[in-house]
Scaffold this active site. Sequence first.
Site, short mmCIF file in Angstrom:
data_model
loop_
_atom_site.label_atom_id
_atom_site.label_comp_id
_atom_site.label_asym_id
_atom_site.label_seq_id
_atom_site.Cartn_x
_atom_site.Cartn_y
_atom_site.Cartn_z
N LYS A 188 0.83 -1.22 0.00
CA LYS A 188 0.00 0.00 0.00
C LYS A 188 0.86 1.26 0.00
O LYS A 188 0.73 2.13 0.86
CB LYS A 188 -0.96 0.00 1.19
CG LYS A 188 -1.89 -1.20 1.26
CD LYS A 188 -2.82 -1.11 2.47
CE LYS A 188 -3.73 -2.32 2.56
NZ LYS A 188 -3.00 -3.55 2.97
N ASP B 55 3.17 7.96 -0.90
CA ASP B 55 4.24 8.93 -0.67
C ASP B 55 4.16 9.96 -1.80
O ASP B 55 3.20 9.97 -2.57
CB ASP B 55 5.59 8.21 -0.65
CG ASP B 55 6.60 8.88 0.27
OD1 ASP B 55 6.80 10.11 0.11
OD2 ASP B 55 7.19 8.20 1.13
N THR C 38 8.76 9.13 -5.30
CA THR C 38 9.14 8.08 -4.36
C THR C 38 8.26 6.85 -4.53
O THR C 38 8.74 5.71 -4.53
CB THR C 38 9.03 8.60 -2.91
OG1 THR C 38 9.95 9.69 -2.75
CG2 THR C 38 9.36 7.52 -1.90
N THR D 135 -11.03 -2.19 4.58
CA THR D 135 -12.26 -2.91 4.92
C THR D 135 -12.59 -2.85 6.40
O THR D 135 -13.71 -3.19 6.79
CB THR D 135 -12.16 -4.38 4.49
OG1 THR D 135 -11.02 -4.98 5.10
CG2 THR D 135 -12.06 -4.50 2.98
#
Length: 233
Positions: A64, A67, A71, A122
């Site tokens: 996940k 940035d 990057t 979730t």
Amino acid sequence: MSACQTPLIVALDFPTREAALKLADQLDPALCRVKVGKELFTSSASGIVETLCDKGFEVFLDLKFHDIPNTTAMAVKAAAEMGVWMVNVHCSGGLRMMVACREELAKRSGPQPLLIGVTVLTSMEREDLAGIGLDVDPQEQVLRLAALAEKAGMDGLVCSALEAPALKAAHPSLQLVTPGIRPAGSAQDDQRRILTPRQALDAGSDYLVIGRPISQAADPAQALAAVVAEIRG
């Protein structure tokens, strides 16, 4: 052509490389892909991805990334060079960040991993979103981020199965990856917005992430076979 014959992705949510590989050795790459998350990746470094690929698995690197655009794009590039099948980034990183990732992968001459956007986790419900300044239902926020992901040229989204029907209707080209899948009779644990494997596929999900019902089963291979039988009807 993919060696995997099902939409199942087994989450290798373990603290050590040894525990993850012990489970992987009980699974068939023709019946599932595997997901490497933050804990396992951090504890074992990048070598775990290459080892799983060598065992014949297609790997979803679930870090996940979120940035600044450059990057994040370089992190996605590094993941592609490891040979991952799928990698994800947070849609909330913004349009420029997602576009930078897409453009970086487009430079590759070899296989490109699927680039997937994370919408709303979730475990989050409306009160959780309100706590971070978003006074919206999770479903509404998912749709907002989905539109941004499609504009950026993403391959798909991570979403709950409850959001899948609306997402498929609005964005049919996006592949939907659904965590929080629990076979009938399983405990919900910390995943809130969940459905069974068959329900999730019927709702429009393309890939299903399953963790503890398989990884913590007394016989993981048998548990995987049971889920395969469930989705094949």
